[in-house]
Design an enzyme around this catalytic site. Structure first.
Site, PDB file in Angstrom:
ATOM      1  N   ARG A 129      -0.638 -11.984 -10.459  1.00 51.35           N
ATOM      2  CA  ARG A 129      -1.350 -11.844  -9.207  1.00 51.35           C
ATOM      3  C   ARG A 129      -3.304 -12.299  -9.516  1.00 51.35           C
ATOM      4  NH1 ARG A 129      -2.016  -6.086  -5.394  1.00 51.35           N
ATOM      5  NH2 ARG A 129      -2.962  -6.975  -3.279  1.00 51.35           N
ATOM      6  N   HIS A 133       5.226  -3.990 -17.933  1.00 54.47           N
ATOM      7  CA  HIS A 133       4.192  -4.199 -17.421  1.00 54.47           C
ATOM      8  C   HIS A 133       3.914  -4.832 -19.039  1.00 54.47           C
ATOM      9  CE1 HIS A 133       3.706  -2.969 -13.663  1.00 54.47           C
ATOM     10  NE2 HIS A 133       3.185  -1.535 -14.137  1.00 54.47           N
ATOM     11  N   LYS A 149      -2.380  -2.163   0.857  1.00 53.96           N
ATOM     12  CA  LYS A 149      -2.403  -3.256   1.727  1.00 53.96           C
ATOM     13  C   LYS A 149      -1.521  -4.331   1.757  1.00 53.96           C
ATOM     14  CE  LYS A 149      -7.421  -2.780   2.901  1.00 53.96           C
ATOM     15  NZ  LYS A 149      -8.523  -3.382   2.611  1.00 53.96           N
ATOM     16  N   MET A 160       8.949  -2.679   3.678  1.00 51.19           N
ATOM     17  CA  MET A 160       8.855  -1.365   2.586  1.00 51.19           C
ATOM     18  C   MET A 160       7.997  -0.312   2.500  1.00 51.19           C
ATOM     19  SD  MET A 160       8.652  -4.614  -0.944  1.00 51.19           S
ATOM     20  CE  MET A 160       9.197  -3.453  -2.156  1.00 51.19           C
TER      21      MET A 160
HETATM   22  S1  PPS Z   1       2.711  -0.934  -9.945  1.00 48.65           S
HETATM   23  O1  PPS Z   1       2.460   0.020  -9.491  1.00 48.65           O
HETATM   24  O2  PPS Z   1       1.858  -2.095 -10.929  1.00 48.65           O
HETATM   25  O3  PPS Z   1       4.221  -1.972 -10.336  1.00 48.65           O
HETATM   26  O4  PPS Z   1       2.437  -2.413  -8.330  1.00 48.65           O
HETATM   27  P1  PPS Z   1       3.262  -3.843  -8.300  1.00 48.65           P
HETATM   28  O5  PPS Z   1       3.856  -3.070  -7.842  1.00 48.65           O
HETATM   29  O6  PPS Z   1       2.349  -4.189  -9.322  1.00 48.65           O
HETATM   30  O7  PPS Z   1       2.118  -3.959  -7.671  1.00 48.65           O
HETATM   31  C1  PPS Z   1       1.234  -3.182  -6.388  1.00 48.65           C
HETATM   32  C2  PPS Z   1       0.025  -4.576  -5.087  1.00 48.65           C
HETATM   33  O8  PPS Z   1       1.522  -5.278  -4.882  1.00 48.65           O
HETATM   34  C3  PPS Z   1       1.138  -4.601  -3.052  1.00 48.65           C
HETATM   35  N1  PPS Z   1       2.689  -4.989  -2.290  1.00 48.65           N
HETATM   36  C4  PPS Z   1       3.607  -6.367  -1.058  1.00 48.65           C
HETATM   37  N2  PPS Z   1       2.435  -6.893  -0.978  1.00 48.65           N
HETATM   38  C5  PPS Z   1       2.333  -7.616  -0.290  1.00 48.65           C
HETATM   39  N3  PPS Z   1       3.815  -7.692   0.332  1.00 48.65           N
HETATM   40  C6  PPS Z   1       5.294  -6.711  -0.053  1.00 48.65           C
HETATM   41  N4  PPS Z   1       6.272  -6.541   0.098  1.00 48.65           N
HETATM   42  C7  PPS Z   1       4.558  -5.665  -1.021  1.00 48.65           C
HETATM   43  N5  PPS Z   1       4.950  -4.542  -1.677  1.00 48.65           N
HETATM   44  C8  PPS Z   1       3.636  -4.263  -2.413  1.00 48.65           C
HETATM   45  C9  PPS Z   1       1.170  -3.563  -3.242  1.00 48.65           C
HETATM   46  O9  PPS Z   1       0.575  -3.394  -1.354  1.00 48.65           O
HETATM   47  C10 PPS Z   1       0.308  -2.656  -3.873  1.00 48.65           C
HETATM   48  O10 PPS Z   1      -1.263  -4.302  -3.142  1.00 48.65           O
HETATM   49  P2  PPS Z   1      -2.530  -3.491  -3.014  1.00 48.65           P
HETATM   50  O11 PPS Z   1      -3.493  -4.741  -2.639  1.00 48.65           O
HETATM   51  O12 PPS Z   1      -2.898  -2.449  -3.809  1.00 48.65           O
HETATM   52  O13 PPS Z   1      -1.835  -3.101  -1.912  1.00 48.65           O
END
Ligand code: PPS
Length: 306
Positions: free
Chosen positions: A143, A121, A263, A245
């Protein structure tokens, strides 16, 4: 790597355990500052930041760069699945970011087989110089800022190493002023935009992956030179869907799994933002990203307008 105690898997499990067992205390105890940017003190230390300055990249490394909560874990899992198909080996998932843990953990990146999938990051200015000298492929995942903020807020309140917030409004103030881990969102994206080049970098958005996942996967596989046929793309899509996942999250992220896969949707910001907060973010977008290449990719009018 002969000693399992020194494997990436062990490091990842150790870091997850450290995260899980942290007791929530004050923001002062949970955060450290390095070169003006805040980081979680449980995961990051000054010695590792210094060691990163001489980190040796390899030409076939793939670097995944994200502002927090933009889809890091999603992209890393996708790349591990692709590498495992193309190189015909078991997927080895290691979501340890290069800036996490002690300098010894960083040193063990040397033992990882090529192609290494490295995630971070870090802001542009803090990326190890050798990544650019070796022309490493850099995959930038973006995003929209409003969903990123909501995801970040929920993460703060569910992950032990991050300070909790009593309200969304309080988090929003810190997010806007950049007083959150890894610093201000808009400066992060704007700095990458200033240094973006199409030869070694590719940017992809969380939203385009949600809207047309197979096309996004094809773009990623071409850029990373991990050629896959339609059937293999379909397999990667199935293994890395949100539900898949989330189901696997206890294996990949231990007891913290639920916090990483909340979510996975577009537009959750509409459930929390006030109209005034929405306007503040619109103004920040105008100031930092309107008219830029990465700003256009964010498709702001579609995903962020009130
Ligand atoms: S971190 O902790 O900063 O590394 O988080 P990061 O992985 O960058 O982002 C987490 C958000 O990504 C969503 N996520 C997904 N969305 C759709 N499909 C898949 N497969 C997926 N995997 C991770 C995750 O749910 C987090 O978003 P939110 O809105 O909180 O649900």
């Amino acid at each position: 790597m002969s000693d399992s105690k020194h494997s990436g898997k062990h490091d990842r499990e150790m870091l997850l355990e450290m995260m899980h067992s942290t007791t929530k205390t004050s923001a002062e105890d949970l955060l450290i500052s390095y070169k003006g940017i805040l980081y979680p003190s449980v995961l990051c230390c000054l010695e590792t930041f210094q060691a990163l300055e001489t980190f040796e990249a390899r030409e076939d490394d793939i670097l995944v760069v994200t502002y927090p909560k933009s889809g890091t874990n999603w992209l890393v899992q996708i790349l591990y699945e692709m590498v495992s198909i193309v190189h015909n080996k078991e997927p080895l998932l290691d979501t340890t970011m290069i800036e996490f843990g002690s300098p010894e953990i960083l040193a063990r990146f040397k033992d990882r087989p090529s192609p290494r999938i490295i995630s971070t990051h870090l802001q542009f200015k803090n990326i190890p110089k050798s990544m650019f000298e070796k022309k490493v492929k850099i995959l930038l995942v973006l995003r929209n800022p409003k969903d990123t903020a909501i995801s970040f807020y929920n993460f703060h309140n569910s992950l032990p190493p991050l300070p909790s917030y009593n309200s969304w409004n309080l988090f929003f103030k810190d997010f806007i002023s950049g007083k959150v881990c890894y610093g201000p969102y808009f400066e992060f994206v704007a700095a990458w935009d200033n240094h973006f080049n199409d030869k070694t970098m590719m940017a992809i958005t969380f939203e385009e992956m949600k809207v047309d996942f197979p096309t996004a996967l094809k773009k990623i596989s071409e850029f990373c030179q991990l050629p896959l046929n339609e059937e293999q793309i379909d397999l990667v899509a199935r293994c890395t869907s949100f539900n898949s996942m989330k189901e696997q999250s206890e294996n990949t992220h231990g007891k913290l799994g639920d916090s990483f896969f909340r979510k996975g949707e577009i537009g959750d910001w509409k459930n929390c933002f006030t109209e005034d907060q929405s306007k503040v973010v619109d103004e920040m977008f105008e100031k930092y990203l309107a008219g830029t290449k990465l700003g256009k990719m964010l498709n702001y009018a579609k995903y962020c307008k009130w």
